[in-house]
Motif scaffolding. Structure first.
Motif, PDB file in Angstrom:
ATOM      1  N   SER A 194       0.837  -1.198   0.000  1.00 58.56           N
ATOM      2  CA  SER A 194       0.000   0.000   0.000  1.00 58.56           C
ATOM      3  C   SER A 194       0.872   1.248   0.000  1.00 58.56           C
ATOM      4  O   SER A 194       1.392   1.648   1.047  1.00 58.56           O
ATOM      5  CB  SER A 194      -0.932   0.012   1.219  1.00 58.56           C
ATOM      6  N   ARG A 195       1.123   1.812  -1.165  1.00 56.45           N
ATOM      7  CA  ARG A 195       1.877   3.058  -1.338  1.00 56.45           C
ATOM      8  C   ARG A 195       3.266   2.999  -0.700  1.00 56.45           C
ATOM      9  O   ARG A 195       3.733   3.988  -0.144  1.00 56.45           O
ATOM     10  CB  ARG A 195       1.073   4.224  -0.770  1.00 56.45           C
ATOM     11  N   GLU A 196       3.920   1.852  -0.818  1.00 57.34           N
ATOM     12  CA  GLU A 196       5.239   1.681  -0.207  1.00 57.34           C
ATOM     13  C   GLU A 196       6.382   1.952  -1.177  1.00 57.34           C
ATOM     14  O   GLU A 196       7.497   2.262  -0.757  1.00 57.34           O
ATOM     15  CB  GLU A 196       5.368   0.276   0.376  1.00 57.34           C
ATOM     16  N   SER A 197       6.118   1.835  -2.477  1.00 61.58           N
ATOM     17  CA  SER A 197       7.142   2.164  -3.470  1.00 61.58           C
ATOM     18  C   SER A 197       6.774   3.395  -4.277  1.00 61.58           C
ATOM     19  O   SER A 197       7.639   4.013  -4.907  1.00 61.58           O
ATOM     20  CB  SER A 197       7.360   0.987  -4.424  1.00 61.58           C
ATOM     21  N   ASN A 198       5.501   3.753  -4.257  1.00 59.63           N
ATOM     22  CA  ASN A 198       4.997   4.917  -4.967  1.00 59.63           C
ATOM     23  C   ASN A 198       3.824   5.463  -4.150  1.00 59.63           C
ATOM     24  O   ASN A 198       2.891   4.713  -3.855  1.00 59.63           O
ATOM     25  CB  ASN A 198       4.542   4.511  -6.376  1.00 59.63           C
ATOM     26  N   PRO A 199       3.842   6.726  -3.768  1.00 59.77           N
ATOM     27  CA  PRO A 199       2.791   7.250  -2.883  1.00 59.77           C
ATOM     28  C   PRO A 199       1.396   7.255  -3.504  1.00 59.77           C
ATOM     29  O   PRO A 199       0.406   7.425  -2.796  1.00 59.77           O
ATOM     30  CB  PRO A 199       3.256   8.678  -2.580  1.00 59.77           C
ATOM     31  N   ASP A 200       1.326   7.033  -4.813  1.00 66.68           N
ATOM     32  CA  ASP A 200       0.034   7.077  -5.500  1.00 66.68           C
ATOM     33  C   ASP A 200      -0.439   5.716  -6.002  1.00 66.68           C
ATOM     34  O   ASP A 200      -1.433   5.638  -6.727  1.00 66.68           O
ATOM     35  CB  ASP A 200       0.119   8.039  -6.692  1.00 66.68           C
ATOM     36  N   VAL A 223      -2.160  -0.615  -9.131  1.00 64.99           N
ATOM     37  CA  VAL A 223      -3.362   0.198  -9.334  1.00 64.99           C
ATOM     38  C   VAL A 223      -3.188   1.573  -8.692  1.00 64.99           C
ATOM     39  O   VAL A 223      -2.867   1.662  -7.502  1.00 64.99           O
ATOM     40  CB  VAL A 223      -4.595  -0.501  -8.720  1.00 64.99           C
ATOM     41  N   PRO A 224      -3.410   2.655  -9.439  1.00 66.20           N
ATOM     42  CA  PRO A 224      -3.391   3.996  -8.829  1.00 66.20           C
ATOM     43  C   PRO A 224      -4.448   4.099  -7.742  1.00 66.20           C
ATOM     44  O   PRO A 224      -5.518   3.480  -7.838  1.00 66.20           O
ATOM     45  CB  PRO A 224      -3.717   4.925 -10.014  1.00 66.20           C
ATOM     46  N   MET A 225      -4.165   4.871  -6.724  1.00 64.09           N
ATOM     47  CA  MET A 225      -5.069   4.958  -5.575  1.00 64.09           C
ATOM     48  C   MET A 225      -6.453   5.472  -5.957  1.00 64.09           C
ATOM     49  O   MET A 225      -7.438   5.167  -5.290  1.00 64.09           O
ATOM     50  CB  MET A 225      -4.459   5.856  -4.494  1.00 64.09           C
TER      51      MET A 225
END
Length: 257
Positions: A194-200, A223-225
């Motif tokens: 959950s948003r660990e490599s990319n905040p989005d 999947v984008p948030m």
């Protein structure tokens, strides 16, 4: 598809029966399980034995096991397997189903390397590329792969007290927390990031196994948030597991489920 040849189909049905149970069968076993005439089974068994696809079991008159020929065919098939190429084909199929970005990755030391990728068609999607390397503990594919390692090997890669690289504020930085997370992944059979490599972006991953049952890669859906939800997570997990199982089958793995 052209017309199937009944005799060939029946011979293959007989060979596939040997994949179950203890791997041995008698002619009456085959008659009972396939509901074929005894004379037909006798002719097919005689032919398969003559071509060394099946051989008599020592000390058990009338029983057979697989012979050397299926092994030779399987070995030749394995020689031509390409994990990246097979992964790209499966990733494409999964991406067409969910219209999200799909990756296949392998583990190298404490990093993952993406060997296959198929993009979503959405305007908002994950920017990445095959060949990219990321810290394994920050990704769903990486955590799935790390969870497959024996504990001593995992401890050697992530010793107590080590400070793990953070890619976002959600990244795991404590080896003890990582081990707890990996234990939960082993029990569940899938990994979620959950948003660990990319905040989005959030991702879900499942393990890919080779013919020996060893985990050799992982398949993930990113999947984008803006399109992520708890309700969708279950659907994505099932799809990732299905895709990973298909790739595993292509690599020669046979599920015992």
């Amino acid at each position: 598809m052209g017309r199937l040849v009944p005799a060939v189909t029946r011979a293959l049905d007989i060979l596939e029966l040997f994949l179950d149970g203890d791997g041995t069968l008698s002619a009456p076993d085959i008659v009972r399980r396939l509901q074929l005439p005894r004379t037909t089974v006798h002719e097919l068994v005689t032919t398969l034995a003559a071509r060394k696809y099946i051989v008599p079991v020592a000390g058990q008159p009338g029983r057979y096991r697989l012979g050397v020929r299926p092994y030779q065919l399987g070995a030749r098939y394995a020689e031509h397997l390409d994990l990246a190429a097979e992964g790209q084909q499966v990733a494409r199929s999964v991406a067409e189903t969910c219209d999200e970005t799909v990756h296949v990755a392998i583990l190298e030391d404490t990093d993952v390397i993406y060997i296959a990728k198929v993009d979503s068609t959405h305007a908002v999607r994950m920017v990445s590329a095959a060949g990219r390397r990321l810290p394994a503990h920050c990704t769903s594919v990486g955590k799935m792969l790390l969870a497959s390692l024996p504990e001593p090997e995992l401890a050697a890669r992530f010793p107590d007290g080590a400070e793990l690289t953070a890619m976002t504020p959600n990244s795991i930085t404590d080896p003890a927390v990582l081990r707890e997370t990996l234990a939960a992944i082993r029990a569940r059979g899938v990994a979620v990031e959950s948003r660990e490599s990319n905040p989005d972006v959030s991702c879900v991953a499942a393990p890919v196994r080779d013919r020996t049952g060893q985990v050799v890669a992982a398949l993930s859906i990113s999947v984008p948030m803006i399109r992520w939800s708890d309700e969708r997570l279950g659907e994505l997990e099932q799809l990732a597991v299905k895709g990973a199982a298909e790739l595993s089958e292509r690599l020669g793995h046979r599920s015992m489920a």
